[in-house]
Design a protein around this motif. Structure first.
Motif, PDB file in Angstrom:
ATOM      1  N   UNK A  58      31.885  14.155  18.414  1.00 62.30           N
ATOM      2  CA  UNK A  58      31.103  13.491  17.271  1.00 62.30           C
ATOM      3  C   UNK A  58      29.266  13.907  18.711  1.00 62.30           C
ATOM      4  N   UNK A  59      28.081  14.018  18.492  1.00 63.35           N
ATOM      5  CA  UNK A  59      27.154  14.406  19.539  1.00 63.35           C
ATOM      6  C   UNK A  59      26.707  13.014  19.474  1.00 63.35           C
ATOM      7  N   UNK A  60      26.593  12.473  20.798  1.00 59.23           N
ATOM      8  CA  UNK A  60      25.592  11.033  20.926  1.00 59.23           C
ATOM      9  C   UNK A  60      24.046  11.307  21.717  1.00 59.23           C
ATOM     10  N   UNK A  61      23.057  10.913  21.500  1.00 59.72           N
ATOM     11  CA  UNK A  61      21.491  11.273  21.945  1.00 59.72           C
ATOM     12  C   UNK A  61      21.968  10.781  22.897  1.00 59.72           C
ATOM     13  N   UNK A  62      21.285  10.115  23.969  1.00 58.17           N
ATOM     14  CA  UNK A  62      20.443   9.569  25.286  1.00 58.17           C
ATOM     15  C   UNK A  62      20.423   7.951  24.562  1.00 58.17           C
ATOM     16  N   UNK A  63      20.653   7.250  24.894  1.00 57.21           N
ATOM     17  CA  UNK A  63      20.421   5.468  23.591  1.00 57.21           C
ATOM     18  C   UNK A  63      20.886   4.314  25.078  1.00 57.21           C
ATOM     19  N   UNK A  64      19.787   3.928  25.252  1.00 57.02           N
ATOM     20  CA  UNK A  64      20.195   2.485  26.096  1.00 57.02           C
ATOM     21  C   UNK A  64      21.443   1.420  25.425  1.00 57.02           C
ATOM     22  N   UNK A  65      21.309   1.827  24.401  1.00 56.25           N
ATOM     23  CA  UNK A  65      22.668   1.158  23.981  1.00 56.25           C
ATOM     24  C   UNK A  65      23.871   1.146  24.436  1.00 56.25           C
ATOM     25  N   UNK A  66      24.131   2.836  24.603  1.00 49.05           N
ATOM     26  CA  UNK A  66      25.663   2.874  25.406  1.00 49.05           C
ATOM     27  C   UNK A  66      25.059   3.285  27.171  1.00 49.05           C
ATOM     28  N   UNK A  67      23.639   3.168  27.211  1.00 50.67           N
ATOM     29  CA  UNK A  67      23.550   3.083  28.833  1.00 50.67           C
ATOM     30  C   UNK A  67      23.455   4.037  29.335  1.00 50.67           C
ATOM     31  N   UNK A  68      23.283   5.900  28.945  1.00 47.12           N
ATOM     32  CA  UNK A  68      23.012   6.305  29.235  1.00 47.12           C
ATOM     33  C   UNK A  68      21.904   7.410  28.754  1.00 47.12           C
TER      34      UNK A  68
END
Length: 209
Positions: free
Chosen positions: A66-76
């Motif tokens: 599943x595609x994951x957009x950039x997110x500060x919660x994931x640190x990416x």
């Protein structure tokens, strides 16, 4: 004139030496980066099946993503992907790539598995530069500390206890090392928050195979 020619030859020689040295360094860095990336990919593949064993799903975990957009919660800061585990076409959990940016020696990359019941299925470290003998106890092969996340959720422990014991939390720190485990606990908590916010999308009934 002889002195001038000598100066020019020396300057050209130094310039050529600098160009060759820079080229060698660039090639070495490129080769090293490729090796590190390959080692990280291998570590991720092994960790996926360690977090959600094959007996617990019947889909192709490596390709069901599943595609994951950039997110500060994931640190990416870049687009990434998570892996979805399914049993009889029903999603049973997802594994998220997470980065803790505040380790003692820099970034700590993790995989966090979360089940459809919102509980942690497992946490594994795929890369880090923490101090050997101290911070590297976040690795499963060095200690069982990461297993303390198994079965946990945002409500267990309470949100304010998602930190190390030294700060009044529910998770042990290491003797002589507090920063590393604190960073990992914080990153896992953020991953759970991300899952809570995007559960419908992460555990879609439609496989991406």
């Amino acid at each position: 004139m002889a002195i001038k020619r000598s100066i020019i030859r020396n300057a050209l020689g130094l310039g050529l030496f600098a160009i060759i040295t820079a080229g060698i360094i660039a090639v070495t860095q490129a080769v090293t980066a490729e090796r590190i990336a390959e080692q990280t990919r291998k570590a991720e593949a092994a960790a996926l099946f360690d977090i959600i064993p094959e007996r617990q799903h019947d889909n192709d975990l490596l390709s069901d993503t599943v595609t994951l957009p950039p997110s500060p919660l994931l640190g990416t800061g870049d687009i990434g992907h998570g892996w979805v585990a399914r049993q009889n076409d029903q999603p049973v959990g997802v594994i998220l790539p997470v980065m803790a940016p505040d380790g003692y020696s820099g970034n700590i990359r993790l995989l966090v598995g979360i089940g459809h019941d919102t509980q942690v299925l497992g946490v594994r470290v795929t890369s880090h530069r923490e101090t050997p003998g101290l911070g590297d106890k976040i690795e499963l092969r060095k200690s069982s500390w990461v297993r303390t996340f198994d079965g946990r959720s945002l409500g267990d422990p309470a949100p304010e206890q998602w930190t190390v014991a030294k700060n009044g939390g529910a998770f042990d720190q290491f003797t002589g090392a507090t920063i590393t485990p604190r960073a990992v606990v914080k990153a896992v908590k953020k991953a759970l928050i991300y899952f809570d916010n995007h559960q419908g999308t992460l555990l879609s009934d439609t496989s991406n195979q």
